[in-house]
Write a protein that holds these residues in place. Sequence first.
Motif, mmCIF file in Angstrom:
data_model
loop_
_atom_site.group_PDB
_atom_site.id
_atom_site.type_symbol
_atom_site.label_atom_id
_atom_site.label_comp_id
_atom_site.label_asym_id
_atom_site.label_seq_id
_atom_site.Cartn_x
_atom_site.Cartn_y
_atom_site.Cartn_z
ATOM 1 N N THR A 111 -43.454 18.328 10.499
ATOM 2 C CA THR A 111 -42.536 18.454 9.357
ATOM 3 C C THR A 111 -41.082 18.459 9.844
ATOM 4 O OG1 THR A 111 -44.266 19.843 8.432
ATOM 5 C CG2 THR A 111 -42.241 19.663 7.166
ATOM 6 N N GLN A 112 -40.846 19.111 10.957
ATOM 7 C CA GLN A 112 -39.499 19.069 11.544
ATOM 8 C C GLN A 112 -39.162 17.633 11.966
ATOM 9 O OE1 GLN A 112 -40.267 21.885 14.647
ATOM 10 N NE2 GLN A 112 -39.816 23.681 13.387
ATOM 11 N N THR B 257 -48.473 15.485 13.827
ATOM 12 C CA THR B 257 -48.616 16.532 14.834
ATOM 13 C C THR B 257 -49.263 15.940 16.079
ATOM 14 O OG1 THR B 257 -49.046 18.105 13.054
ATOM 15 C CG2 THR B 257 -49.576 18.815 15.291
ATOM 16 N N GLY B 258 -50.389 15.278 15.899
ATOM 17 C CA GLY B 258 -51.132 14.704 17.023
ATOM 18 C C GLY B 258 -52.309 15.574 17.421
ATOM 19 N N ASP B 259 -53.406 14.903 17.815
ATOM 20 C CA ASP B 259 -54.564 15.633 18.332
ATOM 21 C C ASP B 259 -54.139 16.397 19.579
ATOM 22 O OD1 ASP B 259 -56.496 14.446 16.536
ATOM 23 O OD2 ASP B 259 -56.221 12.601 17.661
ATOM 24 N N ASP B 260 -54.848 17.465 19.853
ATOM 25 C CA ASP B 260 -54.513 18.232 21.051
ATOM 26 C C ASP B 260 -54.931 17.460 22.306
ATOM 27 O OD1 ASP B 260 -53.571 20.800 22.193
ATOM 28 O OD2 ASP B 260 -55.595 20.805 23.033
ATOM 29 N N THR C 278 -56.728 18.398 24.561
ATOM 30 C CA THR C 278 -58.143 18.658 24.870
ATOM 31 C C THR C 278 -59.082 17.664 24.182
ATOM 32 O OG1 THR C 278 -58.059 20.332 23.130
ATOM 33 C CG2 THR C 278 -57.919 21.120 25.401
ATOM 34 N N ALA C 279 -58.555 16.901 23.215
ATOM 35 C CA ALA C 279 -59.374 15.889 22.549
ATOM 36 C C ALA C 279 -59.463 14.618 23.389
ATOM 37 C CB ALA C 279 -58.780 15.548 21.183
ATOM 38 N N ILE D 51 -41.367 20.225 18.776
ATOM 39 C CA ILE D 51 -41.135 20.319 17.332
ATOM 40 C C ILE D 51 -42.461 20.013 16.634
ATOM 41 C CG2 ILE D 51 -38.687 19.740 17.404
ATOM 42 C CD1 ILE D 51 -39.392 16.877 16.648
ATOM 43 N N ASP D 52 -42.565 20.340 15.354
ATOM 44 C CA ASP D 52 -43.782 20.006 14.627
ATOM 45 C C ASP D 52 -43.535 18.804 13.714
ATOM 46 O OD1 ASP D 52 -42.728 20.945 12.124
ATOM 47 O OD2 ASP D 52 -43.280 23.003 12.647
ATOM 48 N N LYS E 218 -50.625 24.826 19.171
ATOM 49 C CA LYS E 218 -49.614 23.762 19.066
ATOM 50 C C LYS E 218 -48.258 24.329 18.653
ATOM 51 C CE LYS E 218 -53.133 20.295 17.812
ATOM 52 N NZ LYS E 218 -53.561 19.255 16.837
ATOM 53 N N THR E 219 -48.164 25.645 18.591
ATOM 54 C CA THR E 219 -46.934 26.362 18.183
ATOM 55 C C THR E 219 -46.298 25.766 16.922
ATOM 56 O OG1 THR E 219 -45.495 25.105 19.696
ATOM 57 C CG2 THR E 219 -46.409 27.172 20.533
ATOM 58 N N LEU E 220 -47.141 25.457 15.944
ATOM 59 C CA LEU E 220 -46.632 24.851 14.703
ATOM 60 C C LEU E 220 -46.012 25.918 13.816
ATOM 61 C CD1 LEU E 220 -49.661 22.505 13.904
ATOM 62 C CD2 LEU E 220 -47.614 21.985 15.237
ATOM 63 N N LEU F 162 -38.776 25.201 5.068
ATOM 64 C CA LEU F 162 -38.841 24.382 6.287
ATOM 65 C C LEU F 162 -38.170 25.152 7.427
ATOM 66 C CD1 LEU F 162 -39.393 21.817 7.889
ATOM 67 C CD2 LEU F 162 -37.361 20.789 6.876
ATOM 68 N N ARG G 168 -38.011 16.874 21.558
ATOM 69 C CA ARG G 168 -37.187 16.364 20.462
ATOM 70 C C ARG G 168 -36.246 15.232 20.916
ATOM 71 N NH1 ARG G 168 -34.846 22.267 19.210
ATOM 72 N NH2 ARG G 168 -36.792 22.790 20.230
ATOM 73 N N ARG H 194 -49.318 20.195 27.005
ATOM 74 C CA ARG H 194 -49.046 19.834 25.617
ATOM 75 C C ARG H 194 -47.589 20.215 25.324
ATOM 76 N NH1 ARG H 194 -52.741 24.318 25.140
ATOM 77 N NH2 ARG H 194 -54.516 22.958 24.785
ATOM 78 N N PHE I 236 -45.409 19.707 21.952
ATOM 79 C CA PHE I 236 -45.183 20.352 20.658
ATOM 80 C C PHE I 236 -43.855 21.128 20.627
ATOM 81 C CE2 PHE I 236 -49.905 20.052 20.927
ATOM 82 C CZ PHE I 236 -50.072 19.127 19.909
ATOM 83 N N TRP J 214 -28.726 19.709 11.923
ATOM 84 C CA TRP J 214 -29.871 20.155 11.123
ATOM 85 C C TRP J 214 -29.451 20.449 9.691
ATOM 86 C CZ3 TRP J 214 -34.997 20.206 11.511
ATOM 87 C CH2 TRP J 214 -35.734 21.002 10.618
ATOM 88 N N GLU K 272 -58.775 23.696 16.085
ATOM 89 C CA GLU K 272 -59.195 22.489 16.803
ATOM 90 C C GLU K 272 -59.245 22.734 18.309
ATOM 91 O OE1 GLU K 272 -56.419 19.193 16.336
ATOM 92 O OE2 GLU K 272 -56.995 18.420 18.281
ATOM 93 N N VAL K 273 -58.248 23.471 18.806
ATOM 94 C CA VAL K 273 -58.093 23.631 20.249
ATOM 95 C C VAL K 273 -58.993 24.743 20.798
ATOM 96 C CG1 VAL K 273 -56.420 23.987 22.107
ATOM 97 C CG2 VAL K 273 -55.691 22.917 19.966
#
Lengths: 298, 126
Positions: free
Chosen positions: A127-128, A106-109, A111-112, A124-125, B41-43, B90, A84, A120, A122, B119, B58-59
């Motif tokens: 939307t955050q 978000t972004g491709d992982d 592994t892509a 934050i995601d 991705k811990t989303l 959110l 962040r 990796r 991540f 926040w 995907e992963v």
Amino acid sequence: MSQMREKLENTNEVVFTSEFPALDGGGMAKVEKNAARLAPWFVGVNATDNPAAHAHASNTASAIAMKMHGIEPIMQIVCRDKNRLAIQADMMGAALHGIDNISLLTGDDVTAGDEPESRRVFDIDSTQAINIARIITTGKYLSGRKIDPAPDFYISAVENPAAPPFDYRIERALKKYRAGAKYLQLQICYHSDRLEKFCAGVAKIAPDLKLIPTIVLVKSAKPMSFMHDKVPGIDIPQDILNRVSSAADQAEEAYKLTVELAKHAMTLPSVRGLHVTDFRHDDSLERFMYDLGQKPRN
Amino acid sequence: MLKKLLPFVEHVLKKPVWDCRMCGQCVLHSTGMTCPMTCPKTLRNGPCGGVRENGNCEVIPDMQCVWLKAYDRKVYLPLPTVWKDHFNELRPPVDMRLQGSSSWINLVTKRDQQTPAGWSTTDESH
């Protein structure tokens, strides 16, 4: 002043966006060449952030270079490679250089990409990240520390209208809108029915959110098969693949299909433009834009 | 003593059922009783765009997307309406300092509701 904001918020013009080729070398000469090709057609062009998890010249550096060559960048920031702190630094770096269009993904992982052994992040995601960009426009960092004057970002995001869970994609679009995104660029979609449903759903629950579907110019069935087989989140119906692969002139058939998809997408509710990409070395961009009734911008 | 014992008890109970990762700020109730920290991705706010045509990740191609599971469960499980209503809220960034601590303690002390000073969300109902 962001032309993306001006066109989308204050006019009814159809807005075309594109993607700047990732930069790996060749210096500013290469930037200049690509800028000359894209400038006549596009209001904004994405400055990507390590697309498909491959390292390239950074998002911020690329966006600055594009701006220097008369292209309005839409600077992407993905959550895969940065925590962040670094993401906020990207945003403020963009603001420092007068880059207003920020797109959060978000972004491709990892592994892509070609360095799948990477960590990796991540932290934050997406939307955050959208919400944090919005918070920054109110004059403070996530920590609450003051920013004066506050940057004036025009925030956007992306969404995949054709990947499961389909119904939830519409709610997620609303969530991104509430967080601060003004428009969404959509993932490549060969399922017209799914795109229709998504656009209609978004128009209903988030009528002010603008949509920009993606159209990809291809010259044969090969890149289509590649996307279908290798890119998670992209599925191409078999009859569409067959239509191109069985044609005597694959390039012409692929082109016709692309124009049909583009014209169809532009009729859908909440759609305000198209995001046009190509699979390198495609020379049909000009023809495509003229066929959609566009003329080169001055 | 409780601070040491509870994380252990929580982990023993929640690991087999939800594959709990001990983030210390549990949101299971609002995510269809599906742990978002099991997403590679811990989303915490929904699926990425890489969900495969068959609904898998995907992963990890042979695993169902965590958010597909969460959404299905939110729709079909007889969960309290207020939990279902929270599905689209959110959720703030994870506080990494809480990793490994008991979310039960953090719930009681409201530590899990603390967010960075800057926040805020536009949706005040959440």
